[in-house]
Scaffold this motif. Sequence first.
Motif, short mmCIF file in Angstrom:
data_model
loop_
_atom_site.label_atom_id
_atom_site.label_comp_id
_atom_site.label_asym_id
_atom_site.label_seq_id
_atom_site.Cartn_x
_atom_site.Cartn_y
_atom_site.Cartn_z
N THR A 367 0.83 -1.20 0.00
CA THR A 367 0.00 0.00 0.00
C THR A 367 0.86 1.25 0.00
OG1 THR A 367 -0.10 0.21 2.41
CG2 THR A 367 -1.74 -1.22 1.37
N THR A 399 -6.88 -6.39 -0.39
CA THR A 399 -5.90 -6.35 -1.44
C THR A 399 -5.49 -7.77 -1.79
OG1 THR A 399 -3.68 -5.55 -2.10
CG2 THR A 399 -3.98 -6.12 0.21
N GLY A 403 -0.74 -7.06 -4.33
CA GLY A 403 -1.02 -5.64 -4.20
C GLY A 403 -1.64 -5.00 -5.43
N LYS A 406 -7.16 -3.77 -5.33
CA LYS A 406 -7.63 -3.34 -4.01
C LYS A 406 -9.12 -3.06 -4.07
CE LYS A 406 -3.24 -1.53 -2.31
NZ LYS A 406 -2.45 -2.01 -3.45
#
Length: 426
Positions: A367, A399, A403, A406
Amino acid sequence: MPRRRALGLVSSLPLLGVPATGAWAQFRVEVAGVGLTRFPFSAVNFRGNDAASENIAAIVRADLERSGQFVFVPPLNGSFDETSRPDLAPWRERGADSVLTGSVTRLADGRFDVRFRLWDSVRTADLGGQSLPSTPANLRVAAHKVADYVYEKLTGEKGVFSTRIAYVSKAGNTHRLWVADADGENAQAAFTSNEPIISPSWAPNGTQLAYVSFEKRKAEIVTHEVATGRRRVLASFRGSNSAPAWSPDGRQVVAALTLSGNAQLYAIDAGGGEPRRLSQSGSIDTEPVFSPDGKQIYFVSDRGGSPQIYRMPAAGGSAQRVTFTGNYNISPALSPDGRWLAFISRINGAFRLHVMDLASGNVTALTETGGDESPSFAPNSRMIIYATRDKGAEALMTTTVDGRIKTRLAGAQGDIREPEWGPYLR
């Protein structure tokens, strides 16, 4: 350090049958980012769905799209159900690799029968279907089970859409422990209090939660049967009782107790009894979590001068440091497949979600937000839920482990914290 909330007692209600009301009843789902590969699929409106309170095909579509692995293709005109054998060539030309059809039928006893069939339009193959009898109140659960079926058939991995999440909210002086569907919908208050509640932890069979309650103006660990609302104090020892974590076999809970003055890790039988000390340090040891095989416990300790994540044998013993990147690492969470360690790391004053590949030790920041806390893995290890500040408001996010995708489960006003993704129901 991210805030750890707590809650106390005003009322305790059985979860089942408690309506979700007000601002906390529903979440809005927002998806950001795309994966490298997405499966194009289509889902027609289920025949007879107008007689039901939930749109089955729409829920399935939202579940699959939220995973980041599917992209929706608008359906062709026409009437289809699970008994139809559609001409799949036009669907294939439209770009849909798979097609979901089905029906919703009201039964004489007031229940509904949700039936569906999945088609592979590329191979022109019938991928099977099911019949799911459902009460009117559980139609969303039935839709999530349809999505789980589609997900597993097309990806080869088990879906998590019919699992549940728990989280804590604070609005004014009212604290609530909520249990909701994995998409944040159908939220029901399991416990309401005028004192803090923190650290909810699911039992491995998905029927109980352990959490810390301050209803008696001290930190006690309580176990809570989700279906009945029955509660029992598990730990109310001298000092503080915090950070409960269930063992994978459900036979014990490990927690941070201050019986020796500083917080140390203790094991308590799930049925109650005297605690057994596991860690032996002069520092603060807290936030324990078991490895999936139950052989090790990961935890946070400041024994090296700053909070870092360590692991030790589940029966106690010498500890090994796990995190070395950064000088402040907390809130460990292990993926059910044992491959990943998620945690929160403070980077230039910002608390951000990271994940470590335990085999290689490689760490990746997932993040760019600054107030992340409380990561918890989905039971298929594909996603992580966590709390954060997003767009100026506190929110729950999911998530993917890489990554790339999301999802924001954005509530209304107030704090939304301490998410915990529940296991597959046994």
